[in-house]
Design a protein around this motif. Structure first.
Motif, PDB file in Angstrom:
ATOM      1  N   PRO A 148      64.691  33.146  -9.415  1.00  0.00           N
ATOM      2  CA  PRO A 148      64.178  34.347 -10.090  1.00  0.00           C
ATOM      3  C   PRO A 148      63.619  35.313  -9.059  1.00  0.00           C
ATOM      4  O   PRO A 148      63.219  34.907  -7.964  1.00  0.00           O
ATOM      5  N   MET A 185      60.432  31.330  -6.213  1.00  0.00           N
ATOM      6  CA  MET A 185      61.002  32.634  -6.535  1.00  0.00           C
ATOM      7  C   MET A 185      61.088  33.489  -5.281  1.00  0.00           C
ATOM      8  O   MET A 185      60.516  33.158  -4.236  1.00  0.00           O
ATOM      9  N   SER A 226      68.900  35.581  -8.842  1.00  0.00           N
ATOM     10  CA  SER A 226      69.600  35.668 -10.120  1.00  0.00           C
ATOM     11  C   SER A 226      69.704  37.130 -10.537  1.00  0.00           C
ATOM     12  O   SER A 226      68.804  37.932 -10.290  1.00  0.00           O
ATOM     13  N   GLN A 231      65.516  36.451 -15.530  1.00  0.00           N
ATOM     14  CA  GLN A 231      65.080  35.972 -14.221  1.00  0.00           C
ATOM     15  C   GLN A 231      64.651  37.122 -13.313  1.00  0.00           C
ATOM     16  O   GLN A 231      64.492  36.925 -12.102  1.00  0.00           O
ATOM     17  N   THR A 232      64.459  38.299 -13.893  1.00  0.00           N
ATOM     18  CA  THR A 232      64.119  39.483 -13.098  1.00  0.00           C
ATOM     19  C   THR A 232      62.898  40.169 -13.696  1.00  0.00           C
ATOM     20  O   THR A 232      62.890  40.510 -14.883  1.00  0.00           O
ATOM     21  N   TRP A 354      59.139  31.057 -15.825  1.00  0.00           N
ATOM     22  CA  TRP A 354      59.862  30.481 -14.697  1.00  0.00           C
ATOM     23  C   TRP A 354      59.190  29.160 -14.326  1.00  0.00           C
ATOM     24  O   TRP A 354      58.322  29.095 -13.471  1.00  0.00           O
TER      25      TRP A 354
END
Length: 362
Positions: A148, A185, A226, A231-232, A354
């Protein structure tokens, strides 16, 4: 004379009992061996005249014994803490000899500062950014694993290293990952000058075009991030609070969450730097499409002389149109003490989505 003879006899017996005269020896070249988290082979040299000696290791690590050395194969440490193994040498007729192998903890991350990329949108400058990466990101590039990604924006009169130098970005993220509260991440921290993250606010600087046409595609092509919306995320402080809000609500398909901290969320009230109210009206957002917009968190201090009323006004507007959002109003000023705490809250929120893989929590 008799008393002296008795003492000499007793002394001789004591020396024999303590091993005096026993010529068996067993020695190692070192007593402590250090090795990094990646593991590897350790060669322990042995000096002995014992005809029969053995070695045991407290960890279940492979080892081989030859005439005068032991080779211990230390596997990679996947835990976020140091570990120590005890290697014990034994021989008949003498005390055991114990040494230690101390292995470093698994690395959490590495940070790279002031990286650049080519662009035609910044008046001849190269685009600059800093990035927080999981320690194994190079391996992820080979295996196809994706992390992520958080885009973390700075404020006015600032730069791409502020979150690392003053905001404890690395320390806070590392602690959350080590504590099993957050998946590994990637955090991208771009340099936006004083551009307000839009095109044309600064002469010759088309930062919005740079972000969408250059930076984000470059990150997605060169790092294992991603590209899924879930995931953002995007966040920022002050001017960056405007920037993250502006990007999140003009490109809601790109981010699942936006966290603004002491944000200049009313912008300049112009078409170029609009308020969130203007963005909602311009985009035609209503209860019918609120579900497609990012989760929005506002966080501002009650002693913030710069952006408090912009946050109050924006919160009141969002409440009036029924847009669900989280509104955090707490004691604090427009400073790094406040934003450090904001980042902790952000990391905790991201950890709700996450989550770390079970095998990574040790």
């Amino acid at each position: 004379m008799k008393r002296a003879l008795v003492w000499m006899t007793l002394l001789s017996l004591m020396l024999v009992a303590c091993g005096e005269g026993n010529n068996i020896f067993l020695k190692t070249s070192k007593t402590i061996y250090d090795i990094d988290a990646a593991g590897g082979d350790i060669e322990i040299l042995v000096e002995t005249n014992a005809t029969d000696w053995s070695v045991t290791i407290s960890e279940d690590w492979a080892n081989s014994v030859s005439e005068n050395k032991v080779i211990v194969t230390v596997p990679k440490n996947t835990a976020y803490k140091d570990r120590t193994a005890v290697v014990t040498f034994s021989a008949e007729g003498m005390d055991d000899v114990a040494i230690g192998i101390t292995q470093k903890a698994r690395l959490v991350s590495n940070v790279q500062k002031d990286l650049t990329l080519s662009t035609s949108n910044l008046n001849g400058d190269r685009g600059k950014y800093s990035i927080y990466l999981p320690a194994d990101y190079q391996k992820a590039l080979e295996t196809g694993k994706k992390y992520p990604v958080l885009y973390l924006l700075h404020g006015m009169w600032s730069h791409n290293n502020e979150w690392l130098d003053n905001g404890k970005g690395k320390q806070t993220t590392d602690a959350a990952v080590k504590g099993g509260k957050l998946a590994e991440m990637i955090v991208v921290m771009p340099n936006a000058y004083d551009s307000f993250y839009v095109d044309g606010y600064m002469n010759g600087i088309n930062y919005e075009s740079f972000f969408w046409n250059d930076l984000k595609p470059y990150i997605e092509s060169n790092y294992p991030v991603s590209t899924e919306r879930s995931q953002t995320a995007i966040a920022g402080l002050s001017m960056g609070g405007f920037g993250c809000t502006y990007y999140a609500f003009t490109h809601p398909e790109e981010f699942f969450l936006c966290y603004e901290m002491s944000g200049a969320v009313e912008g300049m009230g112009t078409q170029l730097v609009p308020s969130l109210k203007q963005i909602f009206e311009r985009e035609g957002y209503s209860a019918d499409n609120f579900g497609s917009l990012p989760t929005y968190i506002m966080d501002c201090g009650t002693e913030d002389s710069m952006c408090l009323y912009a946050n109050i006004n924006t919160h009141n507007y969002l409440a009036s149109v029924g847009f669900p959002h989280e509104y955090i109003l707490r004691s604090g000023a427009h400073d790094w003490v406040f934003w450090e705490a904001s980042y902790v809250t952000l990391v905790n929120r991201l950890g709700q989505y996450w989550k770390p893989a079970t095998e990574d929590i040790e």
